[in-house]
Design an enzyme around this catalytic site. Sequence first.
Site, PDB file in Angstrom:
ATOM      1  N   TYR A  69     -65.707 -23.843  -3.986  1.00  0.00           N
ATOM      2  CA  TYR A  69     -65.042 -25.096  -3.661  1.00  0.00           C
ATOM      3  C   TYR A  69     -64.159 -24.919  -2.429  1.00  0.00           C
ATOM      4  O   TYR A  69     -63.113 -24.263  -2.479  1.00  0.00           O
ATOM      5  CB  TYR A  69     -64.206 -25.601  -4.845  1.00  0.00           C
ATOM      6  CG  TYR A  69     -65.028 -25.825  -6.096  1.00  0.00           C
ATOM      7  CD1 TYR A  69     -66.354 -26.241  -6.017  1.00  0.00           C
ATOM      8  CD2 TYR A  69     -64.497 -25.616  -7.361  1.00  0.00           C
ATOM      9  CE1 TYR A  69     -67.124 -26.445  -7.155  1.00  0.00           C
ATOM     10  CE2 TYR A  69     -65.255 -25.818  -8.510  1.00  0.00           C
ATOM     11  CZ  TYR A  69     -66.573 -26.229  -8.394  1.00  0.00           C
ATOM     12  OH  TYR A  69     -67.335 -26.416  -9.513  1.00  0.00           O
ATOM     13  N   HIS A 111     -72.468 -19.484 -11.264  1.00  0.00           N
ATOM     14  CA  HIS A 111     -72.364 -20.837 -10.703  1.00  0.00           C
ATOM     15  C   HIS A 111     -73.722 -21.366 -10.204  1.00  0.00           C
ATOM     16  O   HIS A 111     -74.331 -20.791  -9.339  1.00  0.00           O
ATOM     17  CB  HIS A 111     -71.371 -20.796  -9.534  1.00  0.00           C
ATOM     18  CG  HIS A 111     -70.854 -22.145  -9.127  1.00  0.00           C
ATOM     19  ND1 HIS A 111     -69.774 -22.307  -8.316  1.00  0.00           N
ATOM     20  CD2 HIS A 111     -71.271 -23.405  -9.443  1.00  0.00           C
ATOM     21  CE1 HIS A 111     -69.536 -23.599  -8.128  1.00  0.00           C
ATOM     22  NE2 HIS A 111     -70.455 -24.279  -8.794  1.00  0.00           N
TER      23      HIS A 111
HETATM   24  P1  NAD Z   1     -65.577 -36.001 -11.388  1.00  0.00           P
HETATM   25  O1  NAD Z   1     -66.653 -36.788 -12.040  1.00  0.00           O
HETATM   26  O2  NAD Z   1     -64.519 -35.419 -12.234  1.00  0.00           O
HETATM   27  O3  NAD Z   1     -64.947 -36.925 -10.239  1.00  0.00           O
HETATM   28  C1  NAD Z   1     -63.970 -36.435  -9.346  1.00  0.00           C
HETATM   29  C2  NAD Z   1     -63.558 -37.519  -8.363  1.00  0.00           C
HETATM   30  O4  NAD Z   1     -62.919 -38.586  -9.091  1.00  0.00           O
HETATM   31  C3  NAD Z   1     -62.536 -37.030  -7.352  1.00  0.00           C
HETATM   32  O5  NAD Z   1     -62.745 -37.693  -6.124  1.00  0.00           O
HETATM   33  C4  NAD Z   1     -61.210 -37.460  -7.962  1.00  0.00           C
HETATM   34  O6  NAD Z   1     -60.200 -37.574  -6.980  1.00  0.00           O
HETATM   35  C5  NAD Z   1     -61.604 -38.801  -8.577  1.00  0.00           C
HETATM   36  N1  NAD Z   1     -60.725 -39.225  -9.683  1.00  0.00           N
HETATM   37  C6  NAD Z   1     -60.244 -38.484 -10.700  1.00  0.00           C
HETATM   38  N2  NAD Z   1     -59.455 -39.226 -11.486  1.00  0.00           N
HETATM   39  C7  NAD Z   1     -59.428 -40.471 -10.948  1.00  0.00           C
HETATM   40  C8  NAD Z   1     -58.782 -41.677 -11.302  1.00  0.00           C
HETATM   41  N3  NAD Z   1     -57.989 -41.767 -12.373  1.00  0.00           N
HETATM   42  N4  NAD Z   1     -58.997 -42.771 -10.533  1.00  0.00           N
HETATM   43  C9  NAD Z   1     -59.795 -42.704  -9.448  1.00  0.00           C
HETATM   44  N5  NAD Z   1     -60.432 -41.588  -9.048  1.00  0.00           N
HETATM   45  C10 NAD Z   1     -60.240 -40.483  -9.792  1.00  0.00           C
HETATM   46  O7  NAD Z   1     -66.303 -34.856 -10.531  1.00  0.00           O
HETATM   47  P2  NAD Z   1     -65.957 -33.336 -10.230  1.00  0.00           P
HETATM   48  O8  NAD Z   1     -64.578 -33.111  -9.775  1.00  0.00           O
HETATM   49  O9  NAD Z   1     -67.037 -32.826  -9.350  1.00  0.00           O
HETATM   50  O10 NAD Z   1     -66.159 -32.638 -11.656  1.00  0.00           O
HETATM   51  C11 NAD Z   1     -65.069 -32.193 -12.447  1.00  0.00           C
HETATM   52  C12 NAD Z   1     -64.901 -30.697 -12.366  1.00  0.00           C
HETATM   53  O11 NAD Z   1     -65.951 -30.047 -13.090  1.00  0.00           O
HETATM   54  C13 NAD Z   1     -64.987 -30.126 -10.950  1.00  0.00           C
HETATM   55  O12 NAD Z   1     -63.781 -30.318 -10.258  1.00  0.00           O
HETATM   56  C14 NAD Z   1     -65.362 -28.700 -11.258  1.00  0.00           C
HETATM   57  O13 NAD Z   1     -64.208 -27.986 -11.688  1.00  0.00           O
HETATM   58  C15 NAD Z   1     -66.325 -28.849 -12.441  1.00  0.00           C
HETATM   59  N6  NAD Z   1     -67.738 -28.939 -11.989  1.00  0.00           N
HETATM   60  C16 NAD Z   1     -68.481 -27.803 -11.982  1.00  0.00           C
HETATM   61  C17 NAD Z   1     -69.791 -27.850 -11.507  1.00  0.00           C
HETATM   62  C18 NAD Z   1     -70.605 -26.584 -11.497  1.00  0.00           C
HETATM   63  O14 NAD Z   1     -70.137 -25.569 -11.978  1.00  0.00           O
HETATM   64  N7  NAD Z   1     -71.802 -26.597 -10.988  1.00  0.00           N
HETATM   65  C19 NAD Z   1     -70.345 -29.029 -11.040  1.00  0.00           C
HETATM   66  C20 NAD Z   1     -69.567 -30.183 -11.098  1.00  0.00           C
HETATM   67  C21 NAD Z   1     -68.264 -30.129 -11.575  1.00  0.00           C
END
Ligand code: NAD
Length: 320
Positions: A56, A120
């Site tokens: 990230y 990952h």
């Molecule tokens: P998500 O679906 O959690 O969406 C994140 C987005 O939504 C960001 O832009 C954030 O600012 C916004 N957001 C959060 N709360 C909000 C609110 N209350 N109102 C408006 N916007 C809001 O997607 P993500 O961050 O990609 O996924 C969550 C976490 O899961 C990641 O940060 C990561 O730690 C993990 N993840 C891991 C993998 C992997 O290992 N391959 C893939 C995806 C996600």
Amino acid sequence: MELRRLAGTDLQLSKLGFGAAPLGDVYGTIDRAAGVRAVRVALDLGVNVIDVSPYYGRTLAETVLGKSLAGVDRAAYVLASKVGRYGLAEFDFTAGRVRSSVDESLGRLGVDYLDLVQVHDIEFGDLDQIVAETVPALYELRDAGKIRYVGATGYPLGALGSVAARVPLDTVLSYCRYTLLDQAIEDWLPFFQERGTAVLNASPLAMGALTARGAPDWHPAPRAVLECCARAARFSGEQGSPLEKLALQFSAAHPAFATTFVGMADEQEVRRNIAWVDQPPDDRLLAQVRALIAPVHGYAWPSGRPENDVMVPPRAGGSA
Ligand code: NAD
């Protein structure tokens, strides 16, 4: 905040987990001080688990997180990071890189152990290598006391299933597969449960698609899917309730997941999500939004090597 046991471990996780991808500017450049503060406020308000990766922001998220965690009691939070992915097309699943990567993550995060390290995005790798080399290297680090549990992450559930069928995993992290758009992980839950592999749920907002702001440019879903989400977001907003609230509540309500990681970039998002996560979704709005999304429901985009996603979910009690 409700705490839930991560099956097969001694960890109790908060129902809402802090996803640290936005700290690496994955969703746009963020204010660093606001990012640091977002983590501290989340911990103060009961979030106790954080997911990050060297990928990230090419180590930026781990660096910002390290600043956030400086001086915080190590026993107060559960910290998960990853190995194997380092750039958009940069992967290294060798045992040597696993060892150096974990050491580098420990340094950036300023801690002397990680609770969980996950391979990952396994769908981009050679699954034979991941089974025979990457995961065993993580178990050696566990025996050396640097990490506590071992897992894998990815988007195609067939890839997660085929690795979990061949090598013990404490966790798999599945993202975008239990949202208003797609609940495909449900078919796999008995399979992972039988193996003692706990499922971590991530991306309840479908990586921004299920928000009023909308998906980032790099989002892999086709336009038709994103336009449908945008219509749902407008509709939900007109009903006086942001789509992100419904999406988070729907995703986090599933009892099979110890935690649901949502990416958060600032204090306001943290406070809103914490306030929402323990309330049930509004059933009427849920039915209306699901009807709007129905035309694109269950769409899954390709990710990684196609040959890694051939397994179908076995029925409970059947062989893998
Ligand atoms: P998500 O679906 O959690 O969406 C994140 C987005 O939504 C960001 O832009 C954030 O600012 C916004 N957001 C959060 N709360 C909000 C609110 N209350 N109102 C408006 N916007 C809001 O997607 P993500 O961050 O990609 O996924 C969550 C976490 O899961 C990641 O940060 C990561 O730690 C993990 N993840 C891991 C993998 C992997 O290992 N391959 C893939 C995806 C996600």
